[in-house]
Write a protein that holds these residues in place. Structure first.
Motif, short mmCIF file in Angstrom:
data_model
loop_
_atom_site.label_atom_id
_atom_site.label_comp_id
_atom_site.label_asym_id
_atom_site.label_seq_id
_atom_site.Cartn_x
_atom_site.Cartn_y
_atom_site.Cartn_z
N ALA A 1 -38.07 -2.32 8.62
CA ALA A 1 -37.55 -2.86 9.76
C ALA A 1 -35.85 -3.08 9.67
CB ALA A 1 -37.99 -4.53 9.39
N THR A 2 -35.53 -3.85 10.58
CA THR A 2 -33.99 -3.87 10.68
C THR A 2 -33.59 -5.49 10.28
OG1 THR A 2 -33.51 -2.65 12.31
CG2 THR A 2 -31.84 -3.95 12.37
N ALA A 3 -32.77 -5.64 9.34
CA ALA A 3 -32.45 -7.02 8.90
C ALA A 3 -31.09 -7.50 9.24
CB ALA A 3 -32.63 -6.92 7.31
N VAL A 4 -31.02 -8.59 10.08
CA VAL A 4 -29.95 -9.10 10.58
C VAL A 4 -29.78 -10.54 10.16
CG1 VAL A 4 -28.72 -9.64 12.68
CG2 VAL A 4 -30.04 -7.74 12.68
N CYS A 5 -28.68 -10.80 9.93
CA CYS A 5 -27.97 -12.25 9.33
C CYS A 5 -28.23 -13.10 10.64
CB CYS A 5 -26.87 -12.30 8.68
SG CYS A 5 -26.82 -11.17 7.29
N LEU A 6 -29.02 -14.08 10.55
CA LEU A 6 -28.85 -14.93 11.80
C LEU A 6 -27.84 -16.07 11.51
CD1 LEU A 6 -32.30 -15.97 12.97
CD2 LEU A 6 -31.00 -14.31 13.92
N THR A 7 -27.48 -16.39 10.43
CA THR A 7 -26.39 -17.29 9.75
C THR A 7 -25.86 -16.58 8.67
OG1 THR A 7 -27.68 -18.16 7.88
CG2 THR A 7 -27.85 -19.36 10.03
N ASP A 8 -24.69 -16.98 8.09
CA ASP A 8 -24.12 -16.63 7.02
C ASP A 8 -25.14 -16.62 5.67
OD1 ASP A 8 -21.66 -16.57 8.42
OD2 ASP A 8 -20.78 -18.12 7.40
N GLU B 1 -24.16 -9.83 11.06
CA GLU B 1 -24.22 -8.60 10.26
C GLU B 1 -25.73 -8.04 10.07
OE1 GLU B 1 -20.59 -7.66 7.54
OE2 GLU B 1 -21.35 -9.47 6.74
N THR B 2 -25.51 -6.72 9.93
CA THR B 2 -26.96 -5.86 9.84
C THR B 2 -26.97 -5.45 8.38
OG1 THR B 2 -26.98 -5.34 12.13
CG2 THR B 2 -28.50 -4.04 10.60
N LEU B 3 -27.90 -6.06 7.48
CA LEU B 3 -28.16 -5.65 6.04
C LEU B 3 -28.50 -4.15 5.88
CD1 LEU B 3 -28.25 -8.65 5.34
CD2 LEU B 3 -29.91 -7.89 3.72
N PHE B 4 -29.58 -3.77 6.82
CA PHE B 4 -30.00 -2.53 7.06
C PHE B 4 -30.78 -2.30 8.35
CE2 PHE B 4 -33.05 -4.82 4.21
CZ PHE B 4 -34.09 -4.84 5.05
N ARG B 5 -30.99 -0.92 8.52
CA ARG B 5 -31.56 -0.66 9.71
C ARG B 5 -33.07 0.08 9.39
NH1 ARG B 5 -28.90 -1.81 14.17
NH2 ARG B 5 -26.60 -2.01 13.99
N GLU B 6 -33.69 -0.16 10.42
CA GLU B 6 -35.11 0.47 10.23
C GLU B 6 -35.07 2.09 10.14
OE1 GLU B 6 -36.88 1.77 13.44
OE2 GLU B 6 -38.50 2.54 12.12
N GLY B 7 -35.50 2.57 9.42
CA GLY B 7 -35.56 4.04 9.23
C GLY B 7 -34.46 4.58 8.32
N SER C 1 -24.13 -10.91 -3.41
CA SER C 1 -23.75 -10.23 -1.77
C SER C 1 -23.69 -11.40 -0.94
CB SER C 1 -24.67 -9.09 -1.69
OG SER C 1 -25.13 -8.67 -0.48
N ARG C 2 -22.44 -11.12 -0.01
CA ARG C 2 -22.40 -11.95 0.80
C ARG C 2 -22.21 -11.76 2.32
NH1 ARG C 2 -21.14 -17.60 0.61
NH2 ARG C 2 -20.14 -18.34 2.55
N TRP C 3 -22.94 -12.19 3.29
CA TRP C 3 -22.91 -11.48 4.70
C TRP C 3 -22.76 -12.67 5.76
CZ3 TRP C 3 -24.60 -6.28 5.13
CH2 TRP C 3 -24.75 -5.48 4.09
N ALA C 4 -22.10 -12.08 6.69
CA ALA C 4 -21.79 -13.07 7.84
C ALA C 4 -22.71 -12.87 8.78
CB ALA C 4 -20.44 -12.63 8.40
N GLU C 5 -22.94 -14.05 9.60
CA GLU C 5 -23.67 -14.11 10.93
C GLU C 5 -23.71 -12.93 11.68
OE1 GLU C 5 -22.20 -17.23 13.17
OE2 GLU C 5 -23.48 -16.64 15.01
#
Lengths: 143, 164
Positions: free
Chosen positions: A89-96, A37-43, A31-35
């Motif tokens: 928690a909410t997971a956000v990509c700081l980098t690709d 982007e949010t993987l998932f949100r809290e709740g 799975s590839r995510w860009a800077e």
């Protein structure tokens, strides 16, 4: 297609046997995510467990605390295996970022088929929960 | 009496002007409300976080204050950690530092990112990663684990300068 050899490199999966890694590889996907982007949100409903392969992911907790996870081997989204199956928690990509993605339902199927594997996996998950407990804590007042 | 005479006699022009003003004032108020609805909803979403926000901890005495660092003439303190940043990161570091000054310390990375995005800093996520990785933004310990502060004693140097 993910191979057991790739998964063996991951810090989180250190100590897993070859058959266990092969079983995990059979249900894993890249799975590839860009800077940004949010993987998932809290709740939100926790459907996936991720293992970080490369990049940096920032976990934001609802109490304002944050935990950056950099480099390979970190497990993200343990809530997909623990009731009530909602991300804490909410997971956000700081980098690709490159991750291995495991569907919670597939992992449960593997746990049902092999109790030892289940024990092994859940022990790892409880270790991570313990490590991150301080971040989920609501107490912020210095003594 | 008909026409303009009747309008004049019954203060019609004044009434029309007042009516016009009232309607437009209403429209202005309505448009202001709608324009700020997003901000209000954003605050409402974060109400829990705002009310739970930690009080600022006692300011930790910087090592510089305990034992003043030797300074080169007109330059930054000598003997402090040197952080090497690319030119584009240098500018972002200045912006982040200004935001942090406003936020106060320790601060939440969530708020820092939100403000950086709002201010239009380019690639705020990547820049934040660089600042964390370089050690300019460091995590607090103990009860404030998960909150961060700017490393004030660090000496920022453009990477191009070190290459010389």
């Amino acid at each position: 297609m993910v191979s057991a050899t790739e998964l063996r490199e991951s810090e989180f999966l250190k100590g897993f046997t070859e058959p266990e890694l092969a079983a995990l590889a059979s249900v894993a996907s890249h799975s590839r995510w860009a800077e940004g982007e949010t993987l998932f949100r809290e709740g939100s409903l926790a459907g996936y467990l991720y293992i970080l392969k490369s990049g940096t992911i920032l976990l934001h907790f609802p109490n304002g605390r944050s935990l950056p996870l950099r480099g390979g081997g970190h497990a993200i989204g343990w809530s997909s295996l623990v009731s009530p199956f909602k991300y804490t928690a909410t997971a956000v990509c700081l980098t690709d970022a490159d991750l291995y993605e495991f569907r919670g339902r597939d992992l449960y199927r593997l746990i049902q088929m092999d109790a030892d594997f289940g024990k092994h996996l859940m022990r790892k998950i409880s270790g991570i929960m313990e490590e991150r407990r301080a971040y989920r804590s609501m107490q912020t007042q210095a003594v | 009496m008909y026409g303009f005479d009747a309008i004049n006699a019954a203060n019609g022009w004044l009434m029309a002007a007042i009516g016009f003003t009232i309607v437009f004032m209403g429209l202005v108020v309505l448009s202001t409300l709608i324009a700020n609805l997003e901000r209000a909803l954003h605050l409402w979403d974060r109400r829990g976080e705002i009310f739970r926000r930690a009080p600022a901890p006692p300011v930790e005495e910087a090592p510089a204050a305990k034992s003043p660092a030797r300074r080169e003439e007109g330059g930054p303190p000598v003997g402090f950690p040197v952080v090497r940043l690319a030119d584009e990161d240098l500018e972002a570091a200045e912006h982040f530092q200004l935001i942090i000054e406003r936020l106060g310390e320790p601060f939440s990375l969530t708020e820092l990112l939100e403000r950086a995005e709002r201010l239009g800093i380019s690639h705020p996520h990547r820049r934040l990663d660089t600042l964390l990785h370089s050690g300019l933004i460091i995590e607090e310990k103990g009860d404030f684990k998960g909150f961060y502060r700017w490393r004030k004693d660090a000496r920022i140097v453009p990477s191009s300068m070190l290459d010389l």
